[in-house]
Design an enzyme around this catalytic site. Structure first.
Site, PDB file in Angstrom:
ATOM      1  N   ASP A 165       0.856  -1.128  -0.192  1.00  0.00           N
ATOM      2  CA  ASP A 165      -0.108   0.005  -0.039  1.00  0.00           C
ATOM      3  C   ASP A 165       0.974   1.009  -0.051  1.00  0.00           C
ATOM      4  OD1 ASP A 165      -1.937   1.922   0.373  1.00  0.00           O
ATOM      5  OD2 ASP A 165      -2.550   0.994   2.301  1.00  0.00           O
TER       6      ASP A 165
ATOM      7  N   GLU B 116      -1.725  -1.452  -3.786  1.00  0.00           N
ATOM      8  CA  GLU B 116      -2.821  -0.444  -3.497  1.00  0.00           C
ATOM      9  C   GLU B 116      -2.459   1.092  -3.641  1.00  0.00           C
ATOM     10  OE1 GLU B 116      -5.861   0.270   0.298  1.00  0.00           O
ATOM     11  OE2 GLU B 116      -4.495  -1.645   0.272  1.00  0.00           O
TER      12      GLU B 116
ATOM     13  N   LYS C 268     -14.038   1.280   1.892  1.00  0.00           N
ATOM     14  CA  LYS C 268     -14.173   1.654   3.254  1.00  0.00           C
ATOM     15  C   LYS C 268     -15.497   2.576   3.447  1.00  0.00           C
ATOM     16  CE  LYS C 268      -9.195   1.956   3.615  1.00  0.00           C
ATOM     17  NZ  LYS C 268      -8.057   2.672   3.550  1.00  0.00           N
TER      18      LYS C 268
END
Length: 366
Positions: free
Chosen positions: A191, A219, A268
């Site tokens: 990430d 990511e 999210k």
């Protein structure tokens, strides 16, 4: 079942060690906790962490949105018309995604309690256990490798490695050292938190591919608004690329899916404004053949329990990033999900399954 009271309180829970990414360093998990009381006596719970560098939300802005805008519109409303309530939450004000998400959590909690089912079963009930990764914060290659080895010993077979804070040579050295310490069987997902420029991302990922480091996915390698750059990285590398900060809303998800700018999407609740928006994003992604992960901000078990209910309900959600409660020194909430190593078990009680909270010193009622 009517809404008769909406209250908020603040909590602050120290982390066991600092959480470091390309965007920020976190020492304490702060959140606004929402409690909605219904005329049946049921209580619904929600959580909104302030994440200024990602969502733009602060503790003050979250409380202001809830008490000055959402609360006056929702008091007295019946969950029998929950579709209209969800519409009001999303359209009474722009932005303020964390505040919206927290209020939605408490509404979905109450709705599922009213129906007598765990929320994940109400939403689809695809699975009742999840396997979470564990995040390795940005530090020196040696410290990150030691952390990775420690998490492996705790039972985690998938590690999320933070990169993007320094030059790509240092990032590659980090991954090489971690891979050497944990072996080839452990999944490594990276990430970058927007930390690379497109050319840097392509160079870094290709070098890791050539070195055989076995990266599962990368990511958000580039800035959230650079969809052209994100697509360039996706098209130029073999490693799957996941959009995170580039996708808050269903409209943004549509743009990523339409342009094929990423191979995967990280949903999210704090970006999507709650479960209703998250469901729309996942449905579009599934229609396009794109799998999703559900992740979180630095949240307590309350917020993660809500995210886990959503994630457990959907077939198309195949990856889970729910390690935040394990980073905290104190477990504030009773009930909710339970952990056994990397395995998360869903609660069997109606709603979220949260049954109460221990008030922390300095908690403030609004």
């Amino acid at each position: 079942m009517k809404i008769i009271r909406i209250e908020t309180s603040r909590i602050a829970v120290p982390l066991t060690k600092p959480f470091k990414t390309a965007l920020r360093t976190v020492y304490t998990a702060e959140s606004v906790i929402v409690r909605i009381t219904y005329d049946s006596g049921a209580v619904g719970w929600g959580e909104a962490p302030p994440t200024l560098v990602i969502t733009g939300d602060s503790m003050d802005s979250i409380e202001s949105a809830i008490h000055h805008v959402l609360k006056p519109a929702l008091l007295g409303k019946s969950l029998a018309g929950y579709e209209a309530i969800l519409h009001d939450i999303q359209h009474l004000l722009t932005g303020n995604m964390s505040a919206k998400a927290a209020v939605e959590m408490a509404l979905y909690d109450g709705w599922a309690q009213m129906c007598g089912l765990p929320l994940y079963q109400m939403l689809g009930g695809y699975r009742d256990t999840l396997e979470t990764d564990y995040t390795v914060s940005v530090n020196s290659p040696e410290e990150m490798a030691a952390d990775a080895e420690n998490y492996l010993k705790q039972g985690f077979q998938t590690l999320k490695i933070k990169v993007g804070k320094d030059d790509i040579a240092t990032d590659i050295a980090r991954i090489q050292e971690i891979r050497k310490r944990v072996g080839s069987a452990v999944k490594l997902r990276l990430d970058a938190n927007q930390g690379w420029r497109p050319k840097e991302a392509v160079t870094a990922i290709r070098k890791m591919e050539d070195a055989g480091l076995g990266i599962e996915l990368v990511e958000q390698p580039v800035h959230k608004d650079d969809l052209a750059g994100l697509k360039k990285v996706t098209d130029a590398t073999d490693t799957p690329i996941m959009a995170d900060e580039s996708v808050f809303t269903p409209r943004q998800a549509f743009e990523v899916l339409q342009t094929r700018s990423a191979d995967l999407i990280n949903i999210k609740l704090m970006k999507a404004g709650g479960i209703s928006g998250a469901e729309k994003i996942n449905a579009m992604a599934e229609a396009c053949g794109v799998e999703c992960m559900v992740g979180s901000m630095i949240e307590t078990k309350l917020g993660i329990t809500a995210a886990a209910h959503f994630a457990a309900s959907k077939r198309n959600i195949t990856r889970f990033d729910f390690d935040a409660p394990l980073m905290l020194k104190t477990d504030v909430f009773n009930g909710g999900i339970t952990y056994s190593g990397s395995t998360i078990s869903m609660p069997g009680k109606p709603g979220l399954g949260i049954i109460g909270a221990a008030l922390l010193k300095g908690e403030k009622e609004q």
